[in-house]
Motif scaffolding. Sequence first.
Motif, PDB file in Angstrom:
ATOM      1  N   ALA A  49       5.929  -0.681  -4.912  1.00 42.02           N
ATOM      2  CA  ALA A  49       4.892  -1.418  -4.901  1.00 42.02           C
ATOM      3  C   ALA A  49       4.134  -0.394  -4.032  1.00 42.02           C
ATOM      4  O   ALA A  49       2.799  -0.497  -4.145  1.00 42.02           O
ATOM      5  CB  ALA A  49       5.145  -2.645  -4.186  1.00 42.02           C
ATOM      6  N   LEU A  50       4.444  -0.322  -2.844  1.00 42.72           N
ATOM      7  CA  LEU A  50       3.606   0.896  -1.896  1.00 42.72           C
ATOM      8  C   LEU A  50       2.702   1.826  -2.671  1.00 42.72           C
ATOM      9  O   LEU A  50       1.915   2.284  -2.726  1.00 42.72           O
ATOM     10  CB  LEU A  50       4.899   1.660  -0.425  1.00 42.72           C
ATOM     11  N   VAL A  51       3.754   2.818  -3.740  1.00 43.53           N
ATOM     12  CA  VAL A  51       3.392   3.873  -4.071  1.00 43.53           C
ATOM     13  C   VAL A  51       2.324   3.200  -5.296  1.00 43.53           C
ATOM     14  O   VAL A  51       1.383   4.201  -5.599  1.00 43.53           O
ATOM     15  CB  VAL A  51       4.240   4.504  -5.442  1.00 43.53           C
ATOM     16  N   THR A  52       2.138   2.484  -5.920  1.00 37.97           N
ATOM     17  CA  THR A  52       1.213   1.367  -6.807  1.00 37.97           C
ATOM     18  C   THR A  52       0.030   1.588  -5.549  1.00 37.97           C
ATOM     19  O   THR A  52      -0.673   1.367  -6.691  1.00 37.97           O
ATOM     20  CB  THR A  52       1.579  -0.512  -7.356  1.00 37.97           C
ATOM     21  N   GLU A  53       0.213   0.721  -4.804  1.00 33.54           N
ATOM     22  CA  GLU A  53      -0.455   0.486  -3.889  1.00 33.54           C
ATOM     23  C   GLU A  53      -1.436   2.268  -3.555  1.00 33.54           C
ATOM     24  O   GLU A  53      -3.107   2.200  -3.707  1.00 33.54           O
ATOM     25  CB  GLU A  53      -0.770  -0.290  -2.368  1.00 33.54           C
ATOM     26  N   LEU A  54      -0.998   3.155  -3.778  1.00 32.11           N
ATOM     27  CA  LEU A  54      -1.552   4.720  -3.488  1.00 32.11           C
ATOM     28  C   LEU A  54      -2.454   5.015  -4.471  1.00 32.11           C
ATOM     29  O   LEU A  54      -3.366   5.423  -4.495  1.00 32.11           O
ATOM     30  CB  LEU A  54      -0.416   5.763  -2.611  1.00 32.11           C
ATOM     31  N   ILE A  55      -1.890   4.596  -5.693  1.00 30.30           N
ATOM     32  CA  ILE A  55      -2.397   4.791  -7.192  1.00 30.30           C
ATOM     33  C   ILE A  55      -3.895   4.371  -7.510  1.00 30.30           C
ATOM     34  O   ILE A  55      -4.825   4.203  -7.373  1.00 30.30           O
ATOM     35  CB  ILE A  55      -1.121   4.956  -8.109  1.00 30.30           C
ATOM     36  N   LYS A  56      -3.648   3.722  -6.732  1.00 36.58           N
ATOM     37  CA  LYS A  56      -4.829   1.909  -6.719  1.00 36.58           C
ATOM     38  C   LYS A  56      -5.762   2.900  -6.143  1.00 36.58           C
ATOM     39  O   LYS A  56      -6.608   2.515  -6.446  1.00 36.58           O
ATOM     40  CB  LYS A  56      -4.667   1.052  -5.905  1.00 36.58           C
ATOM     41  N   ASN A  57      -5.354   3.488  -4.566  1.00 40.80           N
ATOM     42  CA  ASN A  57      -6.835   4.452  -4.431  1.00 40.80           C
ATOM     43  C   ASN A  57      -6.915   5.447  -4.391  1.00 40.80           C
ATOM     44  O   ASN A  57      -7.262   6.542  -3.414  1.00 40.80           O
ATOM     45  CB  ASN A  57      -5.403   3.679  -2.836  1.00 40.80           C
ATOM     46  N   GLY A  58      -6.556   6.032  -5.432  1.00 40.85           N
ATOM     47  CA  GLY A  58      -7.112   6.764  -6.190  1.00 40.85           C
ATOM     48  C   GLY A  58      -5.957   8.496  -5.978  1.00 40.85           C
ATOM     49  O   GLY A  58      -6.545   9.624  -6.582  1.00 40.85           O
ATOM     50  N   ILE A  59      -4.679   7.822  -5.195  1.00 43.79           N
ATOM     51  CA  ILE A  59      -3.969   9.402  -4.995  1.00 43.79           C
ATOM     52  C   ILE A  59      -3.047   9.596  -6.812  1.00 43.79           C
ATOM     53  O   ILE A  59      -3.007   8.688  -7.084  1.00 43.79           O
ATOM     54  CB  ILE A  59      -3.674   8.602  -3.510  1.00 43.79           C
ATOM     55  N   GLU A  60      -2.770  11.023  -7.434  1.00 43.55           N
ATOM     56  CA  GLU A  60      -2.462  11.048  -8.678  1.00 43.55           C
ATOM     57  C   GLU A  60      -0.554  10.819  -7.779  1.00 43.55           C
ATOM     58  O   GLU A  60      -0.601  10.874  -6.737  1.00 43.55           O
ATOM     59  CB  GLU A  60      -2.647  11.938  -8.240  1.00 43.55           C
TER      60      GLU A  60
ATOM     61  N   LYS B 227       1.050  -4.262   2.473  1.00 43.03           N
ATOM     62  CA  LYS B 227      -0.510  -4.671   2.190  1.00 43.03           C
ATOM     63  C   LYS B 227      -1.275  -4.390   3.313  1.00 43.03           C
ATOM     64  O   LYS B 227      -2.365  -3.386   2.935  1.00 43.03           O
ATOM     65  CB  LYS B 227      -0.590  -5.916   0.986  1.00 43.03           C
ATOM     66  N   VAL B 228      -0.983  -4.713   4.713  1.00 44.34           N
ATOM     67  CA  VAL B 228      -2.283  -4.797   5.167  1.00 44.34           C
ATOM     68  C   VAL B 228      -1.999  -3.713   6.563  1.00 44.34           C
ATOM     69  O   VAL B 228      -2.833  -2.796   6.288  1.00 44.34           O
ATOM     70  CB  VAL B 228      -0.938  -6.010   6.561  1.00 44.34           C
ATOM     71  N   PHE B 229      -0.620  -2.950   5.559  1.00 44.99           N
ATOM     72  CA  PHE B 229      -0.597  -1.001   5.796  1.00 44.99           C
ATOM     73  C   PHE B 229      -1.367  -0.228   5.276  1.00 44.99           C
ATOM     74  O   PHE B 229      -2.638   0.816   5.918  1.00 44.99           O
ATOM     75  CB  PHE B 229       0.725  -0.978   6.276  1.00 44.99           C
ATOM     76  N   MET B 230      -1.421  -0.630   3.987  1.00 47.15           N
ATOM     77  CA  MET B 230      -2.337   0.375   3.118  1.00 47.15           C
ATOM     78  C   MET B 230      -3.393  -0.259   3.325  1.00 47.15           C
ATOM     79  O   MET B 230      -4.461   0.627   3.076  1.00 47.15           O
ATOM     80  CB  MET B 230      -1.676  -0.082   1.906  1.00 47.15           C
ATOM     81  N   ASP B 231      -3.803  -1.025   3.220  1.00 52.16           N
ATOM     82  CA  ASP B 231      -5.575  -1.847   3.695  1.00 52.16           C
ATOM     83  C   ASP B 231      -6.243  -0.839   5.160  1.00 52.16           C
ATOM     84  O   ASP B 231      -7.225  -0.035   5.187  1.00 52.16           O
ATOM     85  CB  ASP B 231      -5.580  -3.115   3.588  1.00 52.16           C
ATOM     86  N   GLU B 232      -5.598  -1.472   6.220  1.00 53.88           N
ATOM     87  CA  GLU B 232      -5.986  -0.349   7.835  1.00 53.88           C
ATOM     88  C   GLU B 232      -6.010   0.830   7.775  1.00 53.88           C
ATOM     89  O   GLU B 232      -6.325   2.232   7.545  1.00 53.88           O
ATOM     90  CB  GLU B 232      -4.754  -0.382   8.456  1.00 53.88           C
TER      91      GLU B 232
END
Length: 172
Positions: free
Chosen positions: A48-59, A156-161
């Motif tokens: 889920a954390l990796v998916t959040e990174l990918i959603k934010n433009g990381i390959e 999700k809070v961590f990734m948003d921040e």
Amino acid sequence: MFLNYFKDFSTKKIVKNSLSNVKHSSSDKVIKTIGIIFDESYFYEKEALVTELIKNGIEENDIKILVFKNKIKKNEVFDYPVFSNKDLSWRGTVDQKDVKDFVSEPFDLLINYYDTEKIALLLVSHLSKASFKVGFASIDKRLNHFMIDTNAENYKVFMDELFKYLKILNKI
């Protein structure tokens, strides 16, 4: 049992002493490669954390993961490189090949995704050649360049921040 306690104490002393000599260098690099160190004893949602990174433009190819487990069973199979306290030496080094490769990789961003201090995690984070390190505020302040005040369950809070401040700092 006693030897493990002594080994942990010895390694902790080495790491704490080396953290006092940390010199943070500023980097204006745009973030392309990311390394993540997880503590699997408290957080199981790596995907889920990796998916959040990918959603934010990381390959996906630019994300590497290293997982810490308290105990590794003999026949256990993992998707990611895994290490434990047994991989620590008495001199505050890690001898496992996967960990050495991860530590020597010059990531643009290292995410220390653990909110409890364990000596093996601190050591690997400290030894990393990453140019920008991010972690939780509950961990030693000398280890990370940037800290987020939340707990590991709120990824999700961590990734948003994280991405909010990376945009402010012109890192992405």
